[in-house]
Every structure is written in C-alpha cells, then in structure tokens.
Design an enzyme around this catalytic site. Structure first.
Site, PDB file in Angstrom:
ATOM      1  N   TYR A  80      42.744  44.066  40.229  1.00 23.28           N
ATOM      2  CA  TYR A  80      44.124  44.510  40.417  1.00 23.28           C
ATOM      3  C   TYR A  80      44.625  45.816  39.755  1.00 23.28           C
ATOM      4  O   TYR A  80      45.172  46.564  40.233  1.00 23.28           O
ATOM      5  CB  TYR A  80      45.135  43.248  39.865  1.00 23.28           C
ATOM      6  CG  TYR A  80      45.040  42.178  40.948  1.00 23.28           C
ATOM      7  CD1 TYR A  80      45.995  42.234  42.174  1.00 23.28           C
ATOM      8  CD2 TYR A  80      44.326  41.136  40.686  1.00 23.28           C
ATOM      9  CE1 TYR A  80      45.888  41.318  43.013  1.00 23.28           C
ATOM     10  CE2 TYR A  80      44.359  40.056  41.408  1.00 23.28           C
ATOM     11  CZ  TYR A  80      44.943  40.018  42.815  1.00 23.28           C
ATOM     12  OH  TYR A  80      45.104  39.101  43.438  1.00 23.28           O
ATOM     13  N   GLU A 132      45.304  32.577  41.626  1.00 22.19           N
ATOM     14  CA  GLU A 132      43.809  32.590  41.854  1.00 22.19           C
ATOM     15  C   GLU A 132      43.038  31.949  40.600  1.00 22.19           C
ATOM     16  O   GLU A 132      42.265  31.000  40.815  1.00 22.19           O
ATOM     17  CB  GLU A 132      43.527  33.812  41.984  1.00 22.19           C
ATOM     18  CG  GLU A 132      43.623  34.508  43.365  1.00 22.19           C
ATOM     19  CD  GLU A 132      44.060  36.128  43.289  1.00 22.19           C
ATOM     20  OE1 GLU A 132      43.299  36.622  42.405  1.00 22.19           O
ATOM     21  OE2 GLU A 132      44.807  36.477  44.019  1.00 22.19           O
TER      22      GLU A 132
END
Length: 400
Positions: free
Chosen positions: A98, A140
């Site tokens: 990310y 996640e």
C-alpha cells in the site's frame, strides 16, 4: 472517520478529482510499472491492463470511497471494502504494497492536477487514501488469519488435477486434490480461489475461479471459460489452462476467498446467473440440496444456447433435489420447442418472487444491472441483492 477539515476539502475538490481520476489512474499505472515491472509480470492482470478495465475499476473505487466518506461521515462502505479485500487476499497482497501504491498514486495526482494540489488538498486526499488502505489492510489481515496464513502468499498451495471434463467447447472443469497431502481448506458456497500459472514468457499470472461444489467434498472443482478476446487480448490464463492442463498437472491455488458467499438461512432465495457466472450458483445449489433447504429457491440463468450452458446437468439436478425450486433458463438461440417467453434476454415479469427473497447474482455487468432493477421493481430490498463480478469491479466505475 474523515476529519472535518479534510471532509470539507475533499467535498470541494471531489468534482475536479473525479473528472481527472481516469487520467490520474492511467498515470499511476504507467509510473508503477515503470518503477516495478515485476508487478505487471507477476501480480497484475496483463489483459485487464491492456483493456483498461483495471484502471476504470481503480478510478471508480477511489471516487466511490471518497464520495461515501463525505456523504456518510460516521460510516464506511463495508460491502465495497470487503469485496476489494477478498480479491486482494486471494492475490496475497501485503501491507507494505500500500505504501508503494501511495507513492505512485500521489505523484500521478500531482502531475495531473498541478498547482491545484495545495498542501491542504494533498493532506485531505492523503487522509482519504490511508483510511481506505488501513481498512483494507485490517480486513485482509483477518482473512489471512482465518486460513492460518500470516504471510503474503494468500495461502497458496500445490493442487493436482485428478480429472478434466470439457463441459462445452469453451468451458473445461478441473477436479483437484492437494498435492501436499494437507487437508482441504474450509470455504463457503460461492467463494473462489486464485489460480497462478507460469506462462511461456516466464510471467506468473493469476486469475480467480469460483469453486464449483459444496463444502465437504474430498476435492475442489473449478470451471474455466476460455476467453476469446475479440477487440481485447485473449485470456492468457484461461487459454493456458485449456491448452496445457490435463489430468496429473499441478496448479498453484490460493485459499478460498470471496464475499458472495451463501449464508445459512431459511429465507426464499433467487440465484441468477449468465454464462460462466453459473459456477458459484452450482456450489450454492448443491449446498442447499445437501442441507435440506425448505424455503422457495428460484433459479434463473441466461446463455447463448443450451450447448453453451456449462454445467447444465448439475444446474438441473441440484435444483430438482430441493423441496421447492423453480428453474427458468433463457437462451438467445434456443433448441426447438423451448418456450418463446424464455428466448432472448432475461425478463422476470412472469417469474414469481417470494416476499423476503435474498438474491445472488453473477454474470456480465449488463445482465446483473438488468436483473437487479427487475428485482427491486418486484419488491426485493436492494440490501438483499448480492453480486459477484469476474474481473475488475466496473459496477463502481460506472456508478461513480
């Protein structure tokens, strides 16, 4: 969730960012793959990149998330986040990725919007990004933990093909057993696995395929439709699987993921599919048959012709085992004797839909949009209509 100052800034700049988000995401991917070419080779779907659909999906998700934050400041779009997180988990996305996305995305924003990106604007959109990213990372992490996997592999394991059946000219079904001797993973009807293969040029590409079968089987089964590109590239992985994978071949599969999963319920159900979207519906029907579901189940399917209706025998057989099921098949090119009112596109006008029905949809986007509209007109609550998109989620892209 979003601070008041940032919310005001995002609200004021959302029209400009929304208008440019397509160009921003195009610049983002160009920058990302220039800096990290291995991501295009081994993670991102090269076909979707060539067709531009992944860029549309990313643009749609960013715009949809930002819009939701400013319109519902005390909430977050859990359904959208769950869908994205399941796809990411099936690919083995790790938290550190990310930060890589952030670097290139915000550089692209600055390139496209120029002087309009003041420090205040940059800070506000940075807050939006990390709210979304951190929410996805948390989801996640929970998904990985469910499969006893805390690494970045998505739970990938080797699976041996024990049977291949060519269901139609363009759909092959593969039965698989663990090649590592470990037990089968738990999953819910409607979920999918990611299949990763090494292509002739050395790229390791991954695609998602629904599990065709109810939990509890000694094997996993997937059905793969060979993608003929036409105006876009042919499907790399689907064509590879059709051409090269036979009994005895070993494939690399992720753990099962996916948010279009049948919940334990005794309410009426409607399972609507088109084309290869039939695959999760077969799993749901088998599970309902095995568990003795008593409430009404309406089965809807659309295809080009009976010959192209993959898994049709399973579709009919599992529905026939239910206590109260109605089956409706539409074909664009039907066999002689097929009902005229079941020819062409799906029209639910004459299909009874029980009060309190929960619906599950899977198929091409125009099909799902049309069915959803008809179901709402019949009184089905929008919150009770669930869908699965194969490939990038362009539903969000077209609604944003």
């Amino acid at each position: 969730m979003l601070s008041e100052q940032s919310a005001a800034t995002v609200r004021a700049t959302l029209p400009a960012v929304g208008a440019a988000v397509g160009e921003i995401t195009a610049r983002f991917y160009d920058r990302l793959f220039a800096a990290r070419p291995e991501l295009l080779r081994d993670l991102f779907n090269r076909g979707n990149q060539a067709a531009g659909t992944q860029r549309q999906a990313l643009a749609g998700s960013i715009a949809a998330f930002a819009t939701y934050l400013v319109e519902h400041p005390d909430e977050r779009p859990d359904a959208m986040l769950d869908r994205i997180a399941h796809k990411h988990a099936s690919l083995g996305i790790a938290p550190g990725q990310y930060a890589v996305v952030h670097e290139h995305l915000f550089a692209a924003i600055a390139e496209v919007l120029g002087d309009a990106v003041t420090p205040e604007v940059a800070a506000a959109w940075d807050e939006v990004y990390w709210l979304m990213a951190n929410a996805l990372i948390a989801i996640e992490r929970r998904l990985y933990a469910q499969h006893e996997n805390t690494g970045d592999t998505g739970g990938r394991r080797p699976w041996r093909v024990v049977e291949r059946v060519d269901e139609t000219a363009d759909v092959a079904a593969f039965r698989l057993r663990p090649a590592d001797g470990r037990p089968l993973p738990d999953f819910r009807p409607g979920q999918y696995v990611s299949v990763r293969v090494e292509l002739p040029d050395g790229a390791r590409q991954t695609r998602q395929y629904s599990l065709v079968g109810a939990p509890g089987s000694p094997e996993l089964r997937i059905a793969v439709k060979r993608v003929h590109g036409g105006t876009t590239p042919d499907g790399e992985v689907s064509n590879h699987l059709h051409a090269r994978v036979r009994e005895g071949s070993v494939l690399e599969l992720s753990a099962p993921y996916g948010d279009l999963a049948l919940e334990a319920t005794d309410v009426p159900l409607l399972l609507a599919s088109a084309g290869i979207g039939v695959t999760p519906m077969i799993a749901m029907l088998e599970h309902l048959a095995l568990t003795g579901h008593r409430a009404p189940v309406t089965v809807v399917h659309a295809d080009r012709s009976p010959a192209e209706h993959a898994l049709r025998a399973d579709h009919e057989a599992y529905a026939a085992k239910l206590a109260d099921a109605a089956v409706h098949f539409w074909y664009e090119h039907p066999e002689p004797g097929h009902p005229a009112d079941r020819t062409g596109l799906v029209d639910l006008t004459g299909v009874p839909v029980s009060a309190g029905t929960r619906a599950y949809l899977c198929g091409p986007l125009p099909f799902m949009r049309a069915v959803r509209t008809q179901l709402i007109e019949k009184g089905v609550a929008p919150a009770d209509i669930h869908y699965e998109v194969f490939g990038p989620d362009l539903w969000l892209a077209r609604e944003s």
